[in-house]
Design an enzyme around this catalytic site. Structure first.
Site, PDB file in Angstrom:
ATOM      1  N   TYR A 221     -12.729  14.850  -0.026  1.00 13.27           N
ATOM      2  CA  TYR A 221     -13.549  14.838  -1.280  1.00 13.27           C
ATOM      3  C   TYR A 221     -14.351  13.372  -1.472  1.00 13.27           C
ATOM      4  CZ  TYR A 221     -14.423  15.497  -6.117  1.00 13.27           C
ATOM      5  OH  TYR A 221     -15.248  15.699  -7.266  1.00 13.27           O
ATOM      6  N   PHE A 278     -21.905  15.609  -8.709  1.00 13.18           N
ATOM      7  CA  PHE A 278     -22.125  15.264  -7.196  1.00 13.18           C
ATOM      8  C   PHE A 278     -20.737  15.441  -6.621  1.00 13.18           C
ATOM      9  CE2 PHE A 278     -21.548  12.640  -3.718  1.00 13.18           C
ATOM     10  CZ  PHE A 278     -22.715  12.633  -3.093  1.00 13.18           C
ATOM     11  N   GLU A 279     -20.594  16.292  -5.551  1.00 11.95           N
ATOM     12  CA  GLU A 279     -19.418  16.333  -4.702  1.00 11.95           C
ATOM     13  C   GLU A 279     -20.015  16.650  -3.418  1.00 11.95           C
ATOM     14  OE1 GLU A 279     -15.736  18.335  -7.382  1.00 11.95           O
ATOM     15  OE2 GLU A 279     -17.261  19.699  -6.526  1.00 11.95           O
ATOM     16  N   ILE A 280     -19.531  15.810  -2.340  1.00 11.21           N
ATOM     17  CA  ILE A 280     -19.386  16.243  -1.191  1.00 11.21           C
ATOM     18  C   ILE A 280     -17.866  16.756  -0.618  1.00 11.21           C
ATOM     19  CG2 ILE A 280     -20.168  15.865   1.489  1.00 11.21           C
ATOM     20  CD1 ILE A 280     -22.242  13.893   0.121  1.00 11.21           C
ATOM     21  N   HIS A 315     -10.633  19.134 -10.389  1.00  8.58           N
ATOM     22  CA  HIS A 315     -10.969  18.651  -9.028  1.00  8.58           C
ATOM     23  C   HIS A 315     -10.331  17.326  -8.911  1.00  8.58           C
ATOM     24  CE1 HIS A 315     -14.419  21.322  -7.945  1.00  8.58           C
ATOM     25  NE2 HIS A 315     -13.254  22.237  -8.003  1.00  8.58           N
TER      26      HIS A 315
END
Ligand SMILES: Nc1nc2c(ncn2[C@@H]2O[C@H](COP(=O)(O)OP(=O)(O)O)[C@@H](O)[C@H]2O)c(=O)[nH]1
Ligand SMILES: *[C@@H]1O[C@H](CO)[C@@H](O)[C@H](O)[C@H]1NC(C)=O
Ligand SMILES: *[C@@H]1O[C@H](CO)[C@@H](O)[C@H](O)[C@H]1NC(C)=O
Ligand SMILES: [Mg+2]
Length: 379
Positions: A221, A278-280, A315
């Site tokens: 994450y 924003f998430e990668i 999350h």
């Protein structure tokens, strides 16, 4: 005074005025554009950062089909009415990152995308792009939700002036982003995703491949902004999580990041979360048994509708508990803005290398509402 004298005096004062305006703006301009003046007065601590190693940077101007790539996609959930702001986000990320790497984009919507949406978006994308329809049951409020109870919850939040407090579509969106997006047909072929929203900004060149970095370094994450949640939207979330942990202690990682989300060893939630616009991250993490059971348990309590549980705390809590803390990565190098907050890279060298346009002294990292201190503390 005759006319000539008056004229000479007028010209004289106009010139003096112009001179002082020009010298003032010139000095101001010089000050504002001198990087050393901006960056040197900032005393940010860079010791807790985990910089991207050189090998993930690419000097090749555009992608090269033979270079190594990750199993990844860039993902945007949007409505047809989001088109103008979606185009702006896509253009910025293409300019700053993807024209070099050409990762495929996926767009999802619970209504079919219009031809105009598909055409204008495709026109600003350099690589492959696909548009998907979300299955009805992945989006809309389930029948087993007690609508009377849900209405009472929404009205209460409307009274309390909580943002999106009265909105059902917003709740659908939060539940979808919590437990469904990674099940969509178009995403089955990918492990990694980068979540992008309409109307966000990327302030620096991203000349490295964040997906390969995540893959090689066993991350799950990645985030850029962390902050406190409104407690009124998640009143029973932590008790629900505790109940789940009690039933399933086997899912908790031995090297978890509980210290980031709780100040008392798990007794209460300190409201810290990663800002999920924003998430990668790894979709395989969301597809895991631990997360699947966790989401099903949360969903069964109805809190996405009776309260307004957000995908960000859902999350974040999962990442903090089910992953090792070293599997969560802060992408300092990525200059990112989602109204009203901006993360601007910390450290002069990184800021300069990324040709960043953001003001480092206005970065959210050390804002009073930021949880970065909490994050740094557990590093
Ligand atoms: N298809 C679709 N997308 C939505 C809907 N509501 C929000 N979104 C998307 O979900 C994301 C988050 O919504 P946004 O309005 O930005 O919420 P905020 O960032 O929490 O203020 C964005 O990508 C929106 O485009 C909806 O009803 N339908
Ligand atoms: C493409 O990438 C490969 C492997 O990284 C490299 O050897 C080759 O020189 C690159 N080609 C071009 C045209 O940049
Ligand atoms: C990419 O990841 C998905 C999900 O883990 C997997 O099903 C797929 O086989 C992978 N594709 C490749 C080319 O590795
Ligand atoms: Mg948004």
């Amino acid at each position: 005074m005759n006319t000539t004298t008056r004229y000479v005096l007028l010209v004289f004062f106009v010139l003096i005025g112009l001179h002082s305006i020009l010298s003032f703006t010139h000095e101001d301009y010089g000050r504002a554009t001198s990087l050393s003046n901006i960056v040197h007065k900032i005393t940010w601590d860079t010791s807790t950062l985990d910089p991207i190693p050189q090998e993930y940077y690419s000097d090749i101007p555009a992608s090269n089909v033979t270079s190594r790539r990750a199993n990844a996609t860039i993902l945007m959930l949007a409505r047809n009415s989001d088109l103008d702001s979606a185009v702006r986000s896509v253009r910025e990320l293409e300019d700053r990152f993807n024209r070099r790497f050409q990762y495929p984009w996926v767009f999802l919507n619970e209504e079919p995308f219009s031809d105009e949406f598909k055409t204008r978006i495709s026109n600003v994308i350099s690589g492959p792009v696909s548009f998907g329809l979300i299955p009805h049951d992945h989006w809309f409020q389930p029948d087993w939700i007690d609508e009377e109870k849900a209405t009472v919850g929404r009205n209460k939040m409307l009274e309390d002036n909580i943002i999106y407090g009265g909105s059902v579509p917003y709740r659908n969106m939060c539940r979808f982003n919590s437990g469904f997006f990674y099940r969509h047909d178009l995403l089955q072929q990918y492990k990694w995703y980068w979540r992008v929203e309409p109307d966000v900004h990327f302030h620096c060149d991203i000349d490295f491949d964040p997906f390969l970095y995540m893959e090689d370094n066993d991350k799950v994450y990645g985030f850029t902004i962390t902050m406190y949640e409104y407690d009124k939207t998640i009143r029973t979330l932590w008790d629900t999580v505790k109940e789940f942990i009690n039933d399933h202690p086997e899912f908790i990682s031995e090297e978890n990041a509980m210290g980031y989300i709780s100040d008392n060893g798990g007794e209460s939630y300190n409201l810290c979360h990663f800002w999920s616009n924003f998430e990668i991250a790894s979709m395989d993490f969301w597809r895991s048994e631990a997360y699947t059971k966790y989401f099903e348990f949360l969903d069964s309590k109805g809190g996405f509708y009776y309260e307004r549980w957000g995908d960000a705390p859902v999350h974040s809590i999962a990442a903090a508990l089910f992953a090792r803390k070293d599997q969560i990565h802060f992408f300092n190098e990525i200059g990112y803005e989602h109204n009203p907050y901006t993360h601007c890279p910390r450290g002069e060298e990184v800021w300069q290398r990324g040709r960043c346009s953001c003001n480092p002294s206005r970065s959210f990292d050390y804002d009073g509402y930021s949880c970065m201190r909490q994050w740094d503390r557990i590093q």
